[in-house]
Design a protein around this motif. Structure first.
Motif, PDB file in Angstrom:
ATOM      1  N   ASP A 110       0.827  -1.220   0.000  1.00 14.82           N
ATOM      2  CA  ASP A 110       0.000   0.000   0.000  1.00 14.82           C
ATOM      3  C   ASP A 110       0.855   1.261   0.000  1.00 14.82           C
ATOM      4  N   PRO A 196      -4.611  -1.630  -3.496  1.00 15.92           N
ATOM      5  CA  PRO A 196      -5.409  -2.858  -3.352  1.00 15.92           C
ATOM      6  C   PRO A 196      -5.982  -3.370  -4.670  1.00 15.92           C
ATOM      7  N   ASN A 225      -2.019  -7.599  -3.081  1.00 14.34           N
ATOM      8  CA  ASN A 225      -2.480  -6.828  -1.931  1.00 14.34           C
ATOM      9  C   ASN A 225      -2.053  -7.520  -0.641  1.00 14.34           C
TER      10      ASN A 225
END
Length: 267
Positions: A110, A196, A225
């Motif tokens: 992320d 994601p 992810n």
């Protein structure tokens, strides 16, 4: 006239540099730098983050070594080398290469990871910057190739691999890789943004391609992810890059810095 043409050319290059720099700076205002590695240690890299990659049986790691001659800290750079094996008599490998990874020590997800590096050319040289899943085996966990360069090329390859692309062979829907130009004589910055629902790749802050999560009945299309660790390695030879010319060795991969950003929260 020649002098005037040269001035125009230099002015054009300067404008392009300023435009790209301004554009990239504006883009990165949406991100916060949360971690960086500048390789400023005088002796040895930070072992709390990095380990030397051990020898393996694949093309990419079959010459990996912990031999000191394949590693150096030089003027704030981590230097990874590929050399002819003249001295390690107990090692039958014809070549020796250096590589580091953050496996088991530092993971990323992320966010945006950037690496600034200079790649020396040689026939059979295959330097790479890439990521593997910390908690899953290959290919199910996925592989993110931020940069691979072959021989003397002025292009690099950026690719994703997974059960979906490798085992099932589904590489075109969506497109799983791209090529992009580099300046082979200078340092270049390679980056991937991890979301994601997508991976976006960059070379010198220019977007090259995006790999999205899609709706599909097939397994393993988007395993990205999750936490990934980083590998930076100077590879030699193999079925993809071809044979090595020992007369062009040693070859070096100079790593200036690694930076990891996360998006600023929206208030």
């Amino acid at each position: 006239m020649k002098h005037y043409t040269s001035l125009l050319f230099i002015s054009s290059l300067l404008f392009c540099w300023m435009f790209i720099s301004c554009k990239s700076t504006q883009r990165l205002t949406d991100w916060s730098l949360v971690w960086e590695e500048n390789f400023n240690q005088k002796k040895g890299f930070n072992e709390q983050v990095w380990s030397k990659i051990p020898r393996g049986g694949a093309d990419w790691d079959n010459y990996m070594t912990d031999f000191d001659s394949c590693y150096a800290m030089r003027k704030g750079k981590l230097v990874l080398r590929g050399i002819v094996n003249h001295t390690q008599l107990n090692d039958t490998a014809p070549y020796l290469t250096g590589g580091v990874y953050s496996k088991g020590k530092k993971v990323f997800s992320d966010g945006r990871i950037e690496i600034r590096v200079k790649l020396d050319p040689a026939k059979g040289a295959w330097p790479a910057i890439w990521m593997l899943a910390e908690n899953a085996d290959w290919p199910v966990g996925g592989e993110i190739d931020i940069m691979e360069r072959l021989n003397h090329d002025s292009i690099v390859y950026q690719t994703v691999h997974s059960y979906y692309t490798y085992t099932l062979g589904l590489r075109e829907y969506p497109k799983s890789g791209s090529k992009g130009m580099i300046d082979p004589d200078c340092y270049n910055v390679f980056a991937v943004e991890m979301y994601p629902d997508s991976l976006s790749f960059y070379i010198n802050n220019i977007h090259t391609f995006t790999y999205p999560r899609i709706q599909t009945i097939e397994k393993g299309q988007y395993p990205f992810n999750q936490p990934f660790y980083l590998l930076i390695d100077m590879q030699l030879g193999g079925s993809w890059v071809g044979t090595v010319d020992p007369k062009e060795l040693p070859v070096e991969m100079k790593v200036d810095w690694v930076r990891f950003y996360q998006q600023k929260s929206i208030k």
